[in-house]
Design an enzyme around this catalytic site. Structure first.
Site, mmCIF file in Angstrom:
data_model
loop_
_atom_site.group_PDB
_atom_site.id
_atom_site.type_symbol
_atom_site.label_atom_id
_atom_site.label_comp_id
_atom_site.label_asym_id
_atom_site.label_seq_id
_atom_site.Cartn_x
_atom_site.Cartn_y
_atom_site.Cartn_z
ATOM 1 N N HIS A 169 -8.065 94.882 77.601
ATOM 2 C CA HIS A 169 -6.781 94.685 78.287
ATOM 3 C C HIS A 169 -6.417 93.209 78.138
ATOM 4 O O HIS A 169 -6.615 92.393 79.038
ATOM 5 C CB HIS A 169 -6.890 95.075 79.756
ATOM 6 C CG HIS A 169 -5.637 94.776 80.533
ATOM 7 N ND1 HIS A 169 -4.434 95.374 80.255
ATOM 8 C CD2 HIS A 169 -5.403 93.925 81.563
ATOM 9 C CE1 HIS A 169 -3.511 94.904 81.085
ATOM 10 N NE2 HIS A 169 -4.080 94.023 81.887
ATOM 11 N N ARG A 189 -5.845 83.230 86.972
ATOM 12 C CA ARG A 189 -6.005 82.007 86.183
ATOM 13 C C ARG A 189 -4.974 80.985 86.641
ATOM 14 O O ARG A 189 -3.775 81.249 86.607
ATOM 15 C CB ARG A 189 -5.831 82.322 84.700
ATOM 16 C CG ARG A 189 -6.224 81.170 83.781
ATOM 17 C CD ARG A 189 -6.283 81.652 82.348
ATOM 18 N NE ARG A 189 -6.797 80.640 81.444
ATOM 19 C CZ ARG A 189 -7.146 80.885 80.186
ATOM 20 N NH1 ARG A 189 -7.052 82.115 79.711
ATOM 21 N NH2 ARG A 189 -7.602 79.929 79.414
ATOM 22 N N GLN A 213 -19.766 92.262 94.394
ATOM 23 C CA GLN A 213 -19.239 93.598 94.681
ATOM 24 C C GLN A 213 -20.072 94.682 94.008
ATOM 25 O O GLN A 213 -20.286 95.753 94.582
ATOM 26 C CB GLN A 213 -17.771 93.674 94.273
ATOM 27 C CG GLN A 213 -16.889 92.809 95.168
ATOM 28 C CD GLN A 213 -15.419 92.870 94.833
ATOM 29 O OE1 GLN A 213 -15.004 93.549 93.897
ATOM 30 N NE2 GLN A 213 -14.611 92.146 95.589
ATOM 31 N N ALA A 238 -4.503 92.866 100.344
ATOM 32 C CA ALA A 238 -3.294 92.195 100.832
ATOM 33 C C ALA A 238 -2.478 91.577 99.706
ATOM 34 O O ALA A 238 -1.412 91.008 99.954
ATOM 35 C CB ALA A 238 -3.664 91.110 101.844
ATOM 36 N N ARG A 257 -10.820 79.469 80.102
ATOM 37 C CA ARG A 257 -11.225 80.871 80.222
ATOM 38 C C ARG A 257 -12.652 80.993 80.768
ATOM 39 O O ARG A 257 -12.958 81.894 81.539
ATOM 40 C CB ARG A 257 -11.105 81.579 78.875
ATOM 41 C CG ARG A 257 -11.322 83.080 78.985
ATOM 42 C CD ARG A 257 -10.843 83.845 77.752
ATOM 43 N NE ARG A 257 -11.015 85.278 77.915
ATOM 44 C CZ ARG A 257 -10.198 86.068 78.575
ATOM 45 N NH1 ARG A 257 -9.129 85.560 79.164
ATOM 46 N NH2 ARG A 257 -10.428 87.360 78.663
#
Length: 328
Positions: A187, A92, A112, A13, A98
């Protein structure tokens, strides 16, 4: 029509999910002749919004969309899926360290990973878009011991596509004329988009550009900082481009890279190019039949070596941080 392909999308969503689902349902991933079954996972408070997204999917009447199922239980949603796109992640927030971000996402991707390990199809492929993508993928992989490490990948295709766009603009070329772009590493702001092996209409890109100052001080910072620039401009993070890159990455992984070209994927390092084994590191890869292979033997100059090592060091530190948290 062929047999339906069961695809799970998490964070369905959210903004990226909203851009992604209609692309998948329209056939952008497998083509219009391959039916897809969407299995959509969300946190409980977002299920009502997800119901609205499903209404819109119904209203599009996509011929390739076989069925849609939504829920907040990972074991139910992941049951039998052959492709899992892990888009949902904890963003974040202001003032968050972090380490707090790694911890919050660690809980999500631990759960998961375990669920995928229990119930996903034997031939599942798992792509992680949710940030910090490389380390989230590492956490999920570490919690799915029965799924081969080669079945996990983190998204650096958005960086790859951004790099192609910047190089095309600089050289006044079409994006279709650019091949063999490479993004190394994480990334993150330490990523290294590398044009020294790229080609512009068959010519070496670095020679076409012939401007090391542009490479170091414009190209690399622009690609690495593009996400922040988009937030500054539109007041929200990249969504449509991230969804498009997620489609590109999954399509090439499952259907194969074009002859004479490669793509960038973050995969579990085997030590290639001096990167510590086991880091989820972006490499140039070719793909065929749902499998990837790192492009070996590329010459690495001193500038590239420094950039590649710096982004590896960041990933090494992230791995150490999540190990200390007991997540891997």
């Amino acid at each position: 029509m062929s047999s339906p392909i069961k695809i799970a999308v998490t964070g369905a969503a959210g903004q990226i999910g909203y851009s992604l689902l209609f692309r998948i349902a329209s056939g952008a991933l497998f083509g219009g002749d391959t039916p897809v079954q969407l299995r959509l996972l969300e946190i409980t408070p977002a299920l009502k919004a997800l119901e609205g997204v499903v209404m819109e999917l119904d209203d599009c009447a996509f011929p390739a969309l076989d069925s849609v199922e939504i829920g907040d239980d990972a074991d139910h949603i992941f049951d039998g899926v052959t492709l899992a796109l892990l888009v949902g992640a904890r963003p974040r927030s202001k003032g968050m360290e972090r380490g707090d971000l790694l911890s919050a996402n660690g809980a999500i991707f631990t759960a998961q990973g375990k669920a995928l390990n229990r119930v996903a199809a034997d031939d599942v492929r798992i792509g992680v878009t949710g940030n910090p993508a490389n380390t989230n993928a590492l956490i999920a992989m570490s919690n799915a011991p029965d799924i081969p490490a080669s079945r996990f990948s983190a998204l650096t295709r958005l960086d790859h596509n951004r790099a192609i766009g910047q190089l095309a603009a600089k050289t006044h070329a079409r994006v279709g004329d650019i091949r063999k772009m490479t993004v190394w590493g994480n990334h993150s702001a330490t990523q290294y988009p590398d044009i020294f092996h790229a080609e512009v209409a068959g010519r070496n890109a670095a020679e076409v550009v012939n401007d090391q100052d542009w490479i170091e001080n414009e190209f690399i910072p622009t690609v690495a900082g593009r996400g922040a620039a988009i937030i500054e401009a539109r007041g929200a993070s990249s969504a449509a481009s991230a969804a498009s890159a997620t489609i590109d990455a999954a399509r090439d992984w499952l259907l194969g890279t074009p002859e004479g070209d490669w793509v960038s994927m973050a995969v579990a390092s085997d030590g290639s190019y001096g990167v510590p084994e086991g880091l989820m590191y972006s490499y140039p890869v070719t793909t065929s039949g749902g499998n990837w292979e790192i492009v070996e033997g590329l010459e690495v100059n001193d500038f590239s070596r420094r950039k590649m090592d710096a982004t590896a060091a960041e990933l090494f530190d992230e791995r150490a941080a999540v190990a200390n948290l007991g997540l891997i």
